[in-house]
Design a protein around this motif. Structure first.
Motif, PDB file in Angstrom:
ATOM      1  N   PRO A  89       0.823  -1.217   0.000  1.00  0.00           N
ATOM      2  CA  PRO A  89       0.000   0.000   0.000  1.00  0.00           C
ATOM      3  C   PRO A  89       0.849   1.256   0.000  1.00  0.00           C
ATOM      4  CG  PRO A  89      -0.805  -1.578   1.611  1.00  0.00           C
ATOM      5  CD  PRO A  89       0.520  -2.094   1.135  1.00  0.00           C
ATOM      6  N   THR A  90       0.383   2.258  -0.723  1.00  0.00           N
ATOM      7  CA  THR A  90       1.112   3.523  -0.819  1.00  0.00           C
ATOM      8  C   THR A  90       0.546   4.605   0.090  1.00  0.00           C
ATOM      9  OG1 THR A  90      -0.308   4.301  -2.615  1.00  0.00           O
ATOM     10  CG2 THR A  90       1.662   3.044  -3.232  1.00  0.00           C
ATOM     11  N   GLY A  91      -0.665   4.396   0.604  1.00  0.00           N
ATOM     12  CA  GLY A  91      -1.331   5.448   1.369  1.00  0.00           C
ATOM     13  C   GLY A  91      -2.211   6.326   0.515  1.00  0.00           C
ATOM     14  N   ASN A  92      -2.190   6.126  -0.813  1.00  0.00           N
ATOM     15  CA  ASN A  92      -3.097   6.835  -1.710  1.00  0.00           C
ATOM     16  C   ASN A  92      -4.355   5.992  -1.919  1.00  0.00           C
ATOM     17  OD1 ASN A  92      -1.329   9.046  -2.272  1.00  0.00           O
ATOM     18  ND2 ASN A  92      -0.145   7.660  -3.575  1.00  0.00           N
ATOM     19  N   TYR A  93      -5.510   6.655  -1.966  1.00  0.00           N
ATOM     20  CA  TYR A  93      -6.766   5.933  -2.164  1.00  0.00           C
ATOM     21  C   TYR A  93      -7.639   6.681  -3.150  1.00  0.00           C
ATOM     22  CZ  TYR A  93      -5.472   2.882   1.625  1.00  0.00           C
ATOM     23  OH  TYR A  93      -4.800   1.963   2.382  1.00  0.00           O
ATOM     24  N   VAL A  94      -8.131   5.938  -4.161  1.00  0.00           N
ATOM     25  CA  VAL A  94      -9.013   6.519  -5.171  1.00  0.00           C
ATOM     26  C   VAL A  94     -10.382   6.712  -4.552  1.00  0.00           C
ATOM     27  CG1 VAL A  94     -10.155   6.105  -7.375  1.00  0.00           C
ATOM     28  CG2 VAL A  94      -7.738   5.508  -7.089  1.00  0.00           C
ATOM     29  N   ILE A  95     -10.880   7.937  -4.571  1.00  0.00           N
ATOM     30  CA  ILE A  95     -12.150   8.255  -3.920  1.00  0.00           C
ATOM     31  C   ILE A  95     -13.217   8.735  -4.904  1.00  0.00           C
ATOM     32  CG2 ILE A  95     -11.043   8.836  -1.730  1.00  0.00           C
ATOM     33  CD1 ILE A  95     -11.484  11.833  -2.550  1.00  0.00           C
ATOM     34  N   ARG A 103     -21.031  10.933 -17.479  1.00  0.00           N
ATOM     35  CA  ARG A 103     -19.999  11.861 -16.998  1.00  0.00           C
ATOM     36  C   ARG A 103     -20.278  12.303 -15.555  1.00  0.00           C
ATOM     37  NH1 ARG A 103     -16.443  13.721 -20.987  1.00  0.00           N
ATOM     38  NH2 ARG A 103     -16.459  12.155 -22.656  1.00  0.00           N
ATOM     39  N   TYR A 104     -20.966  11.444 -14.812  1.00  0.00           N
ATOM     40  CA  TYR A 104     -21.202  11.729 -13.397  1.00  0.00           C
ATOM     41  C   TYR A 104     -19.967  11.323 -12.594  1.00  0.00           C
ATOM     42  CZ  TYR A 104     -23.154  11.483  -8.674  1.00  0.00           C
ATOM     43  OH  TYR A 104     -23.387  11.648  -7.338  1.00  0.00           O
ATOM     44  N   PRO A 105     -19.385  12.265 -11.810  1.00  0.00           N
ATOM     45  CA  PRO A 105     -18.243  11.921 -10.966  1.00  0.00           C
ATOM     46  C   PRO A 105     -18.735  11.299  -9.658  1.00  0.00           C
ATOM     47  CG  PRO A 105     -18.590  14.300 -10.976  1.00  0.00           C
ATOM     48  CD  PRO A 105     -19.701  13.699 -11.773  1.00  0.00           C
ATOM     49  N   GLN A 106     -18.509  10.026  -9.499  1.00  0.00           N
ATOM     50  CA  GLN A 106     -19.082   9.271  -8.382  1.00  0.00           C
ATOM     51  C   GLN A 106     -18.147   9.219  -7.189  1.00  0.00           C
ATOM     52  OE1 GLN A 106     -20.091   5.292  -9.424  1.00  0.00           O
ATOM     53  NE2 GLN A 106     -20.465   4.639  -7.333  1.00  0.00           N
ATOM     54  N   LYS A 107     -18.714   9.368  -5.991  1.00  0.00           N
ATOM     55  CA  LYS A 107     -17.952   9.162  -4.765  1.00  0.00           C
ATOM     56  C   LYS A 107     -17.749   7.665  -4.536  1.00  0.00           C
ATOM     57  CE  LYS A 107     -19.478  13.200  -2.108  1.00  0.00           C
ATOM     58  NZ  LYS A 107     -20.295  13.632  -0.955  1.00  0.00           N
ATOM     59  N   LEU A 108     -16.570   7.322  -4.052  1.00  0.00           N
ATOM     60  CA  LEU A 108     -16.274   5.946  -3.690  1.00  0.00           C
ATOM     61  C   LEU A 108     -16.005   5.897  -2.191  1.00  0.00           C
ATOM     62  CD1 LEU A 108     -13.905   5.075  -6.667  1.00  0.00           C
ATOM     63  CD2 LEU A 108     -16.342   4.580  -6.452  1.00  0.00           C
ATOM     64  N   ASP A 109     -16.747   5.056  -1.488  1.00  0.00           N
ATOM     65  CA  ASP A 109     -16.632   4.959  -0.033  1.00  0.00           C
ATOM     66  C   ASP A 109     -15.550   3.941   0.309  1.00  0.00           C
ATOM     67  OD1 ASP A 109     -16.909   4.890   2.663  1.00  0.00           O
ATOM     68  OD2 ASP A 109     -19.050   4.422   2.687  1.00  0.00           O
ATOM     69  N   ASP A 113     -17.379   0.722   2.373  1.00  0.00           N
ATOM     70  CA  ASP A 113     -18.008  -0.135   1.372  1.00  0.00           C
ATOM     71  C   ASP A 113     -16.976  -1.047   0.706  1.00  0.00           C
ATOM     72  OD1 ASP A 113     -19.499  -1.330  -0.577  1.00  0.00           O
ATOM     73  OD2 ASP A 113     -20.403   0.516  -1.334  1.00  0.00           O
ATOM     74  N   PRO A 114     -17.021  -2.363   0.983  1.00  0.00           N
ATOM     75  CA  PRO A 114     -16.057  -3.282   0.355  1.00  0.00           C
ATOM     76  C   PRO A 114     -16.143  -3.276  -1.162  1.00  0.00           C
ATOM     77  CG  PRO A 114     -17.217  -4.354   2.174  1.00  0.00           C
ATOM     78  CD  PRO A 114     -17.915  -3.058   1.928  1.00  0.00           C
ATOM     79  N   ALA A 115     -17.324  -2.954  -1.720  1.00  0.00           N
ATOM     80  CA  ALA A 115     -17.476  -2.925  -3.176  1.00  0.00           C
ATOM     81  C   ALA A 115     -16.649  -1.818  -3.806  1.00  0.00           C
ATOM     82  CB  ALA A 115     -18.952  -2.758  -3.548  1.00  0.00           C
ATOM     83  N   ASP A 116     -16.255  -0.807  -3.008  1.00  0.00           N
ATOM     84  CA  ASP A 116     -15.440   0.288  -3.525  1.00  0.00           C
ATOM     85  C   ASP A 116     -13.949   0.063  -3.307  1.00  0.00           C
ATOM     86  OD1 ASP A 116     -17.619   1.619  -4.457  1.00  0.00           O
ATOM     87  OD2 ASP A 116     -17.821   2.967  -2.756  1.00  0.00           O
ATOM     88  N   ILE A 317     -18.262  10.967   2.878  1.00  0.00           N
ATOM     89  CA  ILE A 317     -19.162  10.299   1.947  1.00  0.00           C
ATOM     90  C   ILE A 317     -20.617  10.667   2.175  1.00  0.00           C
ATOM     91  CG2 ILE A 317     -19.618   8.202   3.285  1.00  0.00           C
ATOM     92  CD1 ILE A 317     -18.637   8.332  -0.426  1.00  0.00           C
ATOM     93  N   SER A 318     -20.946  11.170   3.379  1.00  0.00           N
ATOM     94  CA  SER A 318     -22.343  11.484   3.693  1.00  0.00           C
ATOM     95  C   SER A 318     -22.789  12.841   3.163  1.00  0.00           C
ATOM     96  CB  SER A 318     -22.552  11.457   5.221  1.00  0.00           C
ATOM     97  OG  SER A 318     -21.786  12.484   5.850  1.00  0.00           O
ATOM     98  N   VAL A 319     -21.851  13.671   2.733  1.00  0.00           N
ATOM     99  CA  VAL A 319     -22.208  14.987   2.215  1.00  0.00           C
ATOM    100  C   VAL A 319     -22.848  14.832   0.836  1.00  0.00           C
ATOM    101  CG1 VAL A 319     -21.297  17.216   1.457  1.00  0.00           C
ATOM    102  CG2 VAL A 319     -20.369  16.110   3.498  1.00  0.00           C
ATOM    103  N   PRO A 320     -24.018  15.447   0.609  1.00  0.00           N
ATOM    104  CA  PRO A 320     -24.675  15.306  -0.708  1.00  0.00           C
ATOM    105  C   PRO A 320     -23.808  15.880  -1.820  1.00  0.00           C
ATOM    106  CG  PRO A 320     -26.181  16.219   0.941  1.00  0.00           C
ATOM    107  CD  PRO A 320     -24.811  16.248   1.550  1.00  0.00           C
ATOM    108  N   GLY A 321     -24.031  15.333  -3.010  1.00  0.00           N
ATOM    109  CA  GLY A 321     -23.327  15.846  -4.172  1.00  0.00           C
ATOM    110  C   GLY A 321     -22.421  14.808  -4.786  1.00  0.00           C
ATOM    111  N   PRO A 322     -21.913  15.105  -5.972  1.00  0.00           N
ATOM    112  CA  PRO A 322     -21.032  14.165  -6.669  1.00  0.00           C
ATOM    113  C   PRO A 322     -19.660  14.101  -6.030  1.00  0.00           C
ATOM    114  CG  PRO A 322     -21.213  16.210  -7.892  1.00  0.00           C
ATOM    115  CD  PRO A 322     -22.167  16.328  -6.739  1.00  0.00           C
ATOM    116  N   GLY A 323     -18.788  13.291  -6.626  1.00  0.00           N
ATOM    117  CA  GLY A 323     -17.425  13.164  -6.144  1.00  0.00           C
ATOM    118  C   GLY A 323     -16.548  14.298  -6.619  1.00  0.00           C
ATOM    119  N   GLN A 324     -15.256  14.015  -6.771  1.00  0.00           N
ATOM    120  CA  GLN A 324     -14.301  15.055  -7.140  1.00  0.00           C
ATOM    121  C   GLN A 324     -14.407  15.390  -8.632  1.00  0.00           C
ATOM    122  OE1 GLN A 324     -12.056  16.521  -4.838  1.00  0.00           O
ATOM    123  NE2 GLN A 324     -13.448  15.455  -3.466  1.00  0.00           N
TER     124      GLN A 324
END
Length: 615
Positions: A89-95, A103-109, A113-116, A317-324
């Motif tokens: 592990p590098t300590g970086n995480y794709v969110i 073209r919806y930017p999705q949040k990843l938990d 969430d194990p699926a993420d 992750i609980s804040v409404p809205g799309p991801g980054q």
């Protein structure tokens, strides 16, 4: 992309696995060993695991399987930055990642969430003696020792052969014989089965986001003036009644911006700007490259994530809205003019003179495939932006090409019934598939073209702003599963010294003094793609701006490139000589025999969809 052998081990000091991870790795290793024991009996082979995404989506490195919550479309996004080449592990995480259709930017938990979570790369089998029996062929996926670093294995697609000069221009590959300096460059065309494997999704009407339909976002498929196509309530299909004139429906590349998605999701309102959208050029956008990540402040002994461990405290992750929001440079920096159109045509009634026509536009030129629905005859035709007839290439020894009639073929698209049709215009060649099979025409379907062309648009003709279309005459039909795809775009970039080879084909697209640093340049290019009135005047499409690069191969030298051209450290960019010598070839990649497993419907459930031959 590098390729590491499947039995590569990581020391305990480099990586600590949880008990669950350890059990999973053990079970997967046992299963793979059994499979390999069976396979190796048939031929001498070796197993490799794909660590990075330079061959994506053909071969996937460490990645995330993402299901877009707006469209339900499943795609993959790179997660290579989450692990080192040894798996630590590098300590970086794709969110966050962006869907190629909505073209919806999705949040990843990544915390709950194990699926993420991310998955390991594809495991493949490589035939180590394929090239002892015959020479490597263009478009093969090859494994080889990295020039200058023979301990490192690479996997790429072979595009240049010995004693060739390879030119990359306009996203395509051209070749000329090295020993004949007077010879012209000829485009390297992909065989139909390779082309099908390499086409990338741009749009699919089966995955129209219900929220966009509900809020009245402009449809990507629109009827032309006087046309009477009717969309279904869900926006996924379109129907037409018999009329004496051809009714046209055209596709445009329109989708919400990050700001528009944010307002739609948070406020439930469609911004006024959305209804004014006309579309933009199709670009070399890869959803695989759209990942946005953040870094942990510190790492626990078990490598588990917990709230508050990220540098970016706004990650919630609980804040409404799309991801980054996606970086502008990852939205595609090049116009892709090689497209394909898929349609499932449900014909329910035909009348005398009934026709179905598929249209593709490239640089203002129109390419039509017209089916006579009473006889099944298909005819290809080509016209200029002014509607003037243009010819396909004539057979060798024939008369003037301008006098050659349009190519014709007999097909099963006749009468009522359901027909799956694909029309492609790639590598300066038009191809037709009907129900999965390539149709053979009576004359060549190739054509002459400049290496670098500009998009066309006018007030009278949308041109490349609406590059795909469907027309129906004297028939009752429903069009479903409308898919727009694009060909690979190979970027003309090089680290080799020499005049004209040190810059890529967008670096001088607009004056730097006017747009500032790189991020500003990427934003400026996206704005040009969105502004058709600027296409004829923008320096982005000038011949002396759109760069090309050339590489010369001598005896036993091969030129490989990655399918993920924007994110591939391939021969174009090696500090070492830009080729692989024959003695460094390991073999030909044959099959994906073990992708990552699923934990559903049962633990370690094989991912059968990804298994198969590599094309």
């Amino acid at each position: 992309m590098t390729a590491t052998t499947a039995d590569t081990k990581t020391s305990a000091a480099e990586e600590k696995l949880t008990p669950e991870q350890s059990r999973r790795e053990t079970i997967e290793s046992i299963i793979m060993a059994i499979i390999l024991a069976v396979v190796v009996r048939g031929f001498v082979a070796e197993a490799f695991v794909i660590p990075t995404g330079s061959m994506a989506p053909t071969l996937q490195g460490r990645h995330k399987d993402v299901v877009d919550p707006m469209s339900s479309y499943q795609y993959q996004a790179t997660a290579s930055e989450e692990r080192t080449s040894t798996g630590a592990p590098t300590g970086n995480y794709v969110i966050s990642s962006t869907c190629p259709i909505s073209r919806y930017p999705q949040k990843l938990d990544v915390i709950n969430d194990p699926a993420d979570d991310s998955f390991s790369g594809d495991r493949i089998i490589v035939s180590k003696f394929s090239y002892d029996l015959k020479d490597p062929a263009r478009w093969d996926v090859i494994v080889f020792k990295c020039p200058g670093q023979a301990t490192q294995n690479y996997i790429k697609r072979l595009v240049g052969l010995p004693n060739e000069v390879i030119r990359i221009a306009g996203g395509n590959v051209y070749t000329a014989p090295r020993l004949d300096p007077e010879a012209d460059f000829v485009i390297a065309r992909k065989p139909p089965h390779k082309l099908s494997a390499l086409l990338q999704i741009v749009d699919d009407s089966d995955y129209v986001p219900p929220l966009l339909v509900e809020k009245g976002f402009p449809s990507k498929w629109i009827s032309t003036t006087g046309s009477s196509w009717k969309p279904a309530a869900d926006g996924k299909s379109f129907s037409i009644e018999p009329t004496a004139q051809t009714n046209w429906m055209r596709w445009r590349n329109v989708f919400p911006s990050f700001e528009e998605w944010y307002q739609l999701e948070v406020d439930g309102r469609l911004p006024a700007s959305a209804k004014e959208k006309e579309g933009q050029l199709v670009t070399d956008f890869y959803a695989y490259n759209s990942s946005e990540s953040i870094r942990q402040k510190y790492q626990h002994a078990t490598w588990r994530l917990e709230p508050g461990t990220f540098d970016n405290e706004q990650y919630d992750i609980s804040v409404p809205g799309p991801g980054q929001p996606m970086d502008a440079s990852n939205a595609g920096m090049h116009w892709v003019d090689d497209l394909a159109l898929d349609v499932t045509a449900e014909v329910t009634a035909v009348e005398p003179g009934s026709e179905l026509t598929l249209k593709l536009v490239r640089g203002g030129e129109h390419f039509h495939c017209t089916f006579d629905l009473t006889s099944g005859t298909a005819k290809l035709s080509r016209t200029s932006s002014r509607g003037e007839p243009m010819a396909f290439e004539a057979p060798a020894g024939s008369e003037d090409a301008a006098k050659i009639a349009d190519p014709v073929a007999q097909t099963s698209v006749r009468g009522t019934g359901t027909h799956q049709i694909r029309l492609s215009n790639c590598d300066h060649q038009v191809l037709l598939w009907v129900n999965g099979s390539v149709v053979k025409f009576d004359k060549p379907t190739t054509y002459a073209s400049a290496e670098l062309i500009a998009p066309y648009w006018s007030l009278e003709e949308a041109g490349d702003l609406q590059p795909c279309g469907i027309g129906v005459k004297q028939a009752q039909m429903t069009a479903k599963s409308l898919r727009v795809l694009r060909d690979k775009y190979y970027i003309a970039v090089s680290r080799q010294l020499g005049e004209g080879t040190e810059t890529n084909d967008y670096q001088k697209s607009v004056p730097r003094s006017d747009i500032g640093p790189w991020i500003s340049e990427a934003t400026a290019i996206q704005e040009i793609f969105n502004t058709p009135s600027s296409w004829s005047t923008s320096p982005l499409f000038d011949d002396d701006n759109r760069r090309f690069v050339e590489f010369t191969m001598e005896e036993d030298q091969f030129f490989p490139m990655g399918d993920n051209s924007p994110h591939s450290l391939d021969a174009r960019l090696w500090a070492a000589p830009p080729y692989v010598t024959r003695d460094l070839l390991i073999g030909k990649a044959l099959v994906i025999y073990w992708p990552h497993t699923w934990n559903r419907p049962v633990p370690f459930w094989p991912n059968f969809q990804r298994m198969g031959f590599i094309r």
